[in-house]
Write an enzyme that holds these catalytic residues in place. Structure first.
Site, PDB file in Angstrom:
ATOM      1  N   LYS A  54       0.887  14.111  -1.331  1.00  0.00           N
ATOM      2  CA  LYS A  54      -0.458  13.841  -0.805  1.00  0.00           C
ATOM      3  C   LYS A  54      -0.855  14.893   0.220  1.00  0.00           C
ATOM      4  CE  LYS A  54      -0.140   8.952  -1.782  1.00  0.00           C
ATOM      5  NZ  LYS A  54       0.259   7.607  -1.341  1.00  0.00           N
ATOM      6  N   GLN A  98       1.315   3.848   3.619  1.00  0.00           N
ATOM      7  CA  GLN A  98       2.159   3.898   2.432  1.00  0.00           C
ATOM      8  C   GLN A  98       2.878   2.557   2.235  1.00  0.00           C
ATOM      9  OE1 GLN A  98       2.115   6.557   0.424  1.00  0.00           O
ATOM     10  NE2 GLN A  98       3.665   5.850  -0.991  1.00  0.00           N
ATOM     11  N   ASP A 121      -7.510   3.626  -0.064  1.00  0.00           N
ATOM     12  CA  ASP A 121      -6.728   2.992  -1.133  1.00  0.00           C
ATOM     13  C   ASP A 121      -7.557   1.952  -1.889  1.00  0.00           C
ATOM     14  OD1 ASP A 121      -4.057   3.895  -1.456  1.00  0.00           O
ATOM     15  OD2 ASP A 121      -3.438   2.905   0.409  1.00  0.00           O
TER      16      ASP A 121
END
Ligand SMILES: Nc1nc(=O)c2c([nH]1)NC[C@@H]1CN(c3ccc(C(=O)N[C@@H](CCC(=O)O)C(=O)O)cc3)C=[N+]21
Ligand SMILES: [Mg+2]
Length: 285
Positions: A54, A98, A121
């Protein structure tokens, strides 16, 4: 006849190129580049790989990215404080925590603390609710990335029978909502589904997100179907393997995604797309 390969790696690279171009336009006009903060709690080896990918992707497109590492024994309140600080920082457009998180931390509590416009997200109940109501704002990256891949097949999803194996909040459920929005007829299968093989055989679009290596067999796939493999199973020899028996299924399917190089790179490119979208939400006068 052999299936056409849906090359996620290539489509993701194309998407990053567009994003990079958009970022250049933004910065040339004197505005700041999009900013993404990634929070990693603990040292899960798989998470380390994804987080590194990422960061690399952010750099490539000209985003500012910040990695916040926290100890595995971090208390929930400490993590909430970090999120509050990031919510308040105007140069941060996206916040990604995460997953999975250590057991002492409640994932729902953490996700709900992120400002919905920074929830790149798309996991916050606000963004999930918007998707349910067909008025999406920030959409979960893996299903959204899969919709981008489906566009590349040139096959109109409207009226197609789509079967999704897996009902997780991250993949299966939002995938069902995306495909329903694209006017597919959807079936969501899970561990209590009966006659799973028959259901799979009826699928024009089959999305496998079960977490079982090589689970989907060639004789469960309708000839010509589009097969999307969300699995990322790490085998004992270190090799990555999907939920679909790729070599056998590719002889039956019309389109198929490989692992690696399919859904994974699209998830990350879509995260960048969402971060750019969030930056635009934050800069609109
Ligand atoms: N808050 C949160 N958001 C996520 O989006 C999220 C998460 N937590 N936790 C873990 C899962 C998993 N995930 C992947 C992303 C990229 C690849 C990827 O790039 N895969 C490469 C291979 C990478 C490798 O070699 O391991 C490929 O399929 O070609 C895989 C998996 C995002 N996730
Ligand atoms: Mg937990």
């Amino acid at each position: 006849m052999s299936a056409k390969i849906l090359d996620g790696k290539a489509i993701a690279a194309e998407l990053r190129g567009q994003i990079r171009h958009d970022v250049e336009t933004i910065t040339r006009s004197g505005q700041r580049p999009p900013g993404l903060a990634v929070i990693l709690v603990g040292e899960n080896p798989a998470s380390q790989v994804y987080v590194r990918n990422k960061q690399k992707a952010c750099e490539e497109v000209g985003f500012v990215s910040e990695l916040i590492r926290m100890d595995a024994d971090t208390h929930q309140d400490q993590l909430l404080n970090v999120i509050d600080e990031l919510n308040a920082r105007t140069e941060i457009d996206g916040i990604l925590v995460q997953l999975p998180l250590p057991d002492q931390i409640d994932e729902e509590t953490i996700i709900e603390r992120i400002l919905p416009t920074k929830d790149v997200d798309g996991f916050h109940p606000y963004n999930v609710g918007r998707l349910v109501l067909r008025m999406p704002l920030l959409r979960p990256c893996t299903p959204k990335g899969i919709m981008t891949m489906l566009e590349h097949t040139g096959v109109d999803p409207a009226g197609k029978d789509a079967v999704i194996i897996g009902q997780s909040n991250i993949v299966g459920r939002p995938m069902a909502l995306e495909l329903l929005m694209a006017r597919c007829t959807i079936t969501v299968c899970h561990s209590r589904t009966k006659d799973l093989e028959d259901k799979m055989r009826g699928a024009d679009i089959l999305v496998a997100a079960v977490g079982r290596p090589n689970f989907v067999q060639a004789d469960w796939v309708k000839p010509g179907a589009t097969v999307i493999d969300v699995g990322i199973n790490r085998l004992e020899d270190g090799k990555l393997c999907g939920d679909v028996d790729f070599h056998a299924v590719k002889e039956v399917a019309g389109w198929i995604t490989p692992v690696p190089g399919g859904v994974g790179p699209m998830t990350i490119a879509t995260l960048l797309e969402n971060t750019l979208q969030a930056a635009r939400l934050h800069s609109t006068p």
